[in-house]
Write an enzyme that holds these catalytic residues in place. Structure first.
Site, PDB file in Angstrom:
ATOM      1  N   LYS A 171      26.031  27.639 -32.756  1.00 60.18           N
ATOM      2  CA  LYS A 171      26.352  26.557 -33.495  1.00 60.18           C
ATOM      3  C   LYS A 171      25.757  26.449 -35.000  1.00 60.18           C
ATOM      4  O   LYS A 171      24.061  26.386 -34.512  1.00 60.18           O
ATOM      5  CB  LYS A 171      27.764  25.613 -33.293  1.00 60.18           C
ATOM      6  CG  LYS A 171      26.416  24.574 -33.190  1.00 60.18           C
ATOM      7  CD  LYS A 171      27.116  23.207 -32.470  1.00 60.18           C
ATOM      8  CE  LYS A 171      27.197  21.858 -33.940  1.00 60.18           C
ATOM      9  NZ  LYS A 171      25.855  21.279 -34.016  1.00 60.18           N
ATOM     10  N   HIS A 201      27.319  24.201 -26.836  1.00 58.76           N
ATOM     11  CA  HIS A 201      27.132  23.711 -25.314  1.00 58.76           C
ATOM     12  C   HIS A 201      27.290  22.053 -24.508  1.00 58.76           C
ATOM     13  O   HIS A 201      27.333  21.845 -23.396  1.00 58.76           O
ATOM     14  CB  HIS A 201      25.066  22.910 -25.548  1.00 58.76           C
ATOM     15  CG  HIS A 201      24.584  22.181 -25.925  1.00 58.76           C
ATOM     16  ND1 HIS A 201      24.813  21.266 -27.475  1.00 58.76           N
ATOM     17  CD2 HIS A 201      24.971  20.854 -25.748  1.00 58.76           C
ATOM     18  CE1 HIS A 201      24.768  20.633 -27.868  1.00 58.76           C
ATOM     19  NE2 HIS A 201      24.508  19.859 -26.939  1.00 58.76           N
ATOM     20  N   LYS A 205      28.035  20.968 -19.588  1.00 59.70           N
ATOM     21  CA  LYS A 205      27.188  19.552 -18.980  1.00 59.70           C
ATOM     22  C   LYS A 205      29.038  19.757 -18.447  1.00 59.70           C
ATOM     23  O   LYS A 205      29.940  20.057 -17.732  1.00 59.70           O
ATOM     24  CB  LYS A 205      27.615  18.422 -20.113  1.00 59.70           C
ATOM     25  CG  LYS A 205      26.532  18.845 -20.477  1.00 59.70           C
ATOM     26  CD  LYS A 205      26.976  17.499 -22.311  1.00 59.70           C
ATOM     27  CE  LYS A 205      26.460  17.395 -23.470  1.00 59.70           C
ATOM     28  NZ  LYS A 205      24.516  17.369 -23.171  1.00 59.70           N
ATOM     29  N   GLU A 239      23.363   8.434 -30.455  1.00 61.66           N
ATOM     30  CA  GLU A 239      22.396   8.736 -29.864  1.00 61.66           C
ATOM     31  C   GLU A 239      21.807   8.080 -30.629  1.00 61.66           C
ATOM     32  O   GLU A 239      21.891   6.902 -31.301  1.00 61.66           O
ATOM     33  CB  GLU A 239      22.337   9.971 -31.143  1.00 61.66           C
ATOM     34  CG  GLU A 239      22.474  10.913 -29.755  1.00 61.66           C
ATOM     35  CD  GLU A 239      23.040  12.798 -31.042  1.00 61.66           C
ATOM     36  OE1 GLU A 239      21.713  13.570 -30.585  1.00 61.66           O
ATOM     37  OE2 GLU A 239      23.591  13.188 -31.750  1.00 61.66           O
ATOM     38  N   ASP A 258      27.723  18.829 -37.767  1.00 58.90           N
ATOM     39  CA  ASP A 258      27.681  18.740 -36.570  1.00 58.90           C
ATOM     40  C   ASP A 258      28.494  18.394 -35.305  1.00 58.90           C
ATOM     41  O   ASP A 258      27.584  19.462 -34.488  1.00 58.90           O
ATOM     42  CB  ASP A 258      25.908  18.092 -37.219  1.00 58.90           C
ATOM     43  CG  ASP A 258      24.933  18.169 -36.156  1.00 58.90           C
ATOM     44  OD1 ASP A 258      24.822  19.407 -35.412  1.00 58.90           O
ATOM     45  OD2 ASP A 258      24.284  17.330 -35.742  1.00 58.90           O
ATOM     46  N   HIS A 263      31.366  18.803 -30.941  1.00 53.77           N
ATOM     47  CA  HIS A 263      31.200  18.514 -29.234  1.00 53.77           C
ATOM     48  C   HIS A 263      32.404  18.106 -29.646  1.00 53.77           C
ATOM     49  O   HIS A 263      33.181  17.536 -28.750  1.00 53.77           O
ATOM     50  CB  HIS A 263      30.097  18.144 -29.522  1.00 53.77           C
ATOM     51  CG  HIS A 263      29.011  18.656 -29.546  1.00 53.77           C
ATOM     52  ND1 HIS A 263      28.779  20.514 -29.657  1.00 53.77           N
ATOM     53  CD2 HIS A 263      27.858  18.761 -30.148  1.00 53.77           C
ATOM     54  CE1 HIS A 263      27.830  20.951 -29.009  1.00 53.77           C
ATOM     55  NE2 HIS A 263      26.923  20.038 -30.353  1.00 53.77           N
TER      56      HIS A 263
HETATM   57  C1  BG6 Z   1      24.000  19.313 -31.398  1.00 56.04           C
HETATM   58  C2  BG6 Z   1      23.692  18.779 -32.575  1.00 56.04           C
HETATM   59  O1  BG6 Z   1      24.804  20.546 -31.356  1.00 56.04           O
HETATM   60  O2  BG6 Z   1      24.328  18.260 -31.042  1.00 56.04           O
HETATM   61  C3  BG6 Z   1      22.408  17.789 -32.443  1.00 56.04           C
HETATM   62  O3  BG6 Z   1      22.927  19.512 -32.951  1.00 56.04           O
HETATM   63  C4  BG6 Z   1      22.976  17.065 -31.765  1.00 56.04           C
HETATM   64  O4  BG6 Z   1      22.564  16.660 -33.975  1.00 56.04           O
HETATM   65  C5  BG6 Z   1      22.722  17.612 -29.963  1.00 56.04           C
HETATM   66  O5  BG6 Z   1      21.399  15.553 -31.114  1.00 56.04           O
HETATM   67  C6  BG6 Z   1      23.372  16.142 -29.294  1.00 56.04           C
HETATM   68  O6  BG6 Z   1      23.534  17.094 -27.960  1.00 56.04           O
HETATM   69  P1  BG6 Z   1      22.935  16.363 -26.066  1.00 56.04           P
HETATM   70  O7  BG6 Z   1      23.134  17.640 -24.974  1.00 56.04           O
HETATM   71  O8  BG6 Z   1      21.855  15.867 -26.234  1.00 56.04           O
HETATM   72  O9  BG6 Z   1      23.915  15.226 -26.169  1.00 56.04           O
END
Ligand code: BG6
Length: 514
Positions: A171, A201, A205, A239, A258, A263
């Site tokens: 992405k 991604h 998980k 986050e 993003d 996600h």
């Molecule tokens: C990414 C985003 O795809 O996913 C980031 O570009 C984000 O900004 C991240 O921090 C979050 O992934 P994870 O696995 O750390 O929750």
């Protein structure tokens, strides 16, 4: 599961039954980039440790800088050695397992080359010969189309009898609906859909995959999983990190692009999709596309009431102490109005979910790192308990904890011991680690392995991607026209007050993440 919490042998045997993937060369474009170092290499290392890679497996890193195989190997080793379980969590042991790493290291090769030049691809074709190959585009999205054009022109994506050629695309897949459609049309003119692996991604998980197991592998939840019993759902991905060194990327992306169409919508789709007819890749992906397509389209007026954009200002983080504002981060404009937080209320127009609001929120520099899905059930219909009116009773909430701790908790009311009937909120917890050995994982292990064995279930089809962008396009349009104004929130808090106000208008409040 045995009552003692140990894993029965048949489960353990099943977990062990995955076979090494077929022999293949994995070509990584962007071999010197962050994604390769931080996620792909540790994932490949874990796959090496799990003996899931073939002896003939090799990796060919491609990037602009000159360098030898040894330089490449050395850089990756240094990076791998810098990871410790408390920072990255990729390793089970405190130090690098030398057997696992040397197995991988001797398979690492490097080739310097410009992604836009035919010579690079000619050289690549000479190196690859006719065998299986995966082309992993770990590069900025502006190179996706160019690299695929060059691969196609050099005949590298042609699958000869009995071999495969697959392309993995990271992405962001497009930056709005039109660009995603254009990119899909472009790559589909040169590749078959079954050669394309669009990564999200979050789908790698374990706990995200477990949502399906929870819903469709048990009889007790699904009968309640609908508008008759569910009041509302909150999906949170908060986050604590800021934008770090990604200011340039973030300034043209923002939290909405993003995190949401990709996600967050994957979490939404896993939670709301109809049971697929089978776990066949297309059956699962069709159900996911269907439910995302059913998101009620927002009008310009809806965007103003159902979306809150926020940006962090200076504040205090529990672990790091005082931190600066988004607009003081490197490569960020001093007057930027890009959002680092977004909250939205969505409705799904289908039989199962009509009338149930879905509240989604995600942000950087929030108080806690937490990804969770909270299913709020409807109140008991009748206040039979003296002194505890029904509207004062704690509603039942089932929380699927995805990150950083994996588990499920159910919140309900119990009678406090004593002469009077007084109800108190209690919580029943299930933690994955109490039952299963949780192996350190980046989430990319499953995804890389699935590309190698040709299982696209956990990857997005063109329609999944376009459905996601369709749902957020009205918000992008409103922002482009100067609407959906930005609110601020102090770093270390849970987002702007306007997001709380959005829920209180519905008589609800955000769950405190945790
Ligand atoms: C990414 C985003 O795809 O996913 C980031 O570009 C984000 O900004 C991240 O921090 C979050 O992934 P994870 O696995 O750390 O929750």
């Amino acid at each position: 599961m045995s009552e003692t919490g140990t894993v029965p042998e048949d489960t353990a045997a099943l977990a062990k039954s995955a076979k090494p993937a077929p022999a293949c060369t994995m070509v990584i474009f962007g071999a010197n980039g962050d994604l390769t170092k931080r996620l792909l290499m540790p994932a490949l290392y874990n796959l090496s440790g799990a003996k899931l890679l073939d002896d003939q497996f090799t990796i060919l890193g491609v990037d602009r800088d000159t360098g030898s195989d040894q330089d490449f190997q050395g850089r990756q080793r240094t990076m791998m050695e810098s990871f410790t379980p408390d920072k990255g969590g990729e390793f089970a042991e405190k130090t690098l397992n030398q057997d696992w790493w040397s197995w991988l290291e001797q398979r690492l090769h490097y080739m310097a080359g410009d992604f836009t030049k035919p010579e690079t691809f000619k050289a690549l074709a000479d190196k690859l010969g006719d065998g299986n190959a995966i082309f992993y585009l770990a590069v900025a999205d502006r190179f996706f189309g160019t690299i695929i054009d060059q691969l196609h022109a050099a005949g590298l994506v042609k699958e000869k009898e009995g071999t495969f050629r697959r392309v993995v695309i990271e992405k962001p897949f497009g930056h709005d609906l039109q660009s995603a459609k254009d990119l899909n049309a472009h790559i589909l003119s040169e590749l078959d859909e079954n050669q394309i692996y669009r990564i999200d991604h979050f789908l790698g998980k374990e706990t995200v995959q477990n949502i399906m197991a929870l819903r469709f592998g048990n009889g007790i939840f699904e009968p309640l999983w609908n508008r008759d019993h569910i009041d509302s759902v909150q999906i949170t991905a908060s986050e604590t990190v800021g934008v770090e060194k990604r200011g340039k990327f973030y300034e043209i992306t923002g939290a909405l692009r993003d995190m949401v169409p990709n996600h967050m919508f994957q979490l939404l789709a896993m939670t709301t999709m109809e049971p697929p007819n089978s776990f066949d890749a297309d059956a699962v992906r069709s159900e996911k596309a269907k439910v995302i397509e059913a998101i009620h389209p927002m009008s310009a007026a809806d965007v103003e009431t159902n979306v809150v954009r926020g940006q962090y200002i200076a504040g205090h983080m529990k672990e790091e102490g005082d931190v600066q504002s988004y607009t003081s981060e490197p490569d960020v404009a001093g007057d930027s109005t890009v959002e680092t937080y977004v909250a939205l209320k969505l409705m799904i127009d289908n039989w199962r979910w009509a009338g149930v609001p879905f509240y989604l929120r995600t942000g950087k520099r929030m108080s806690t790192r937490k990804t969770e899905i909270a299913i709020h059930f409807k109140q008991a219909p009748f206040a039979m308990f003296r002194d505890t009116p029904v509207d004062k009773m704690t509603p039942n909430v089932m929380v699927l904890h995805l990150q950083p701790h994996e588990g499920i908790s159910v919140h309900f009311s119990a009678k406090q011991p004593g002469q009077n009937v007084v109800l108190k909120p209690v919580r029943m917890d299930f933690n994955y680690q109490d039952y299963f050995e949780l192996k350190p994982s980046t989430g990319y292990e499953t995804l890389i392995y699935d590309v190698l064995i040709g299982d696209p279930t956990l990857f997005n089809r063109a329609d999944n991607i376009e459905a996601g962008w369709t749902a957020v396009q009205p918000i992008l349009d409103a922002v482009a026209k100067g609407g959906c104004k930005i609110h601020t929130y102090a770093a270390g808090t849970n987002g702007p007050a306007a997001a709380d106000a959005m829920l209180s208008l519905d008589g609800r409040e955000w769950r405190k993440p945790g």
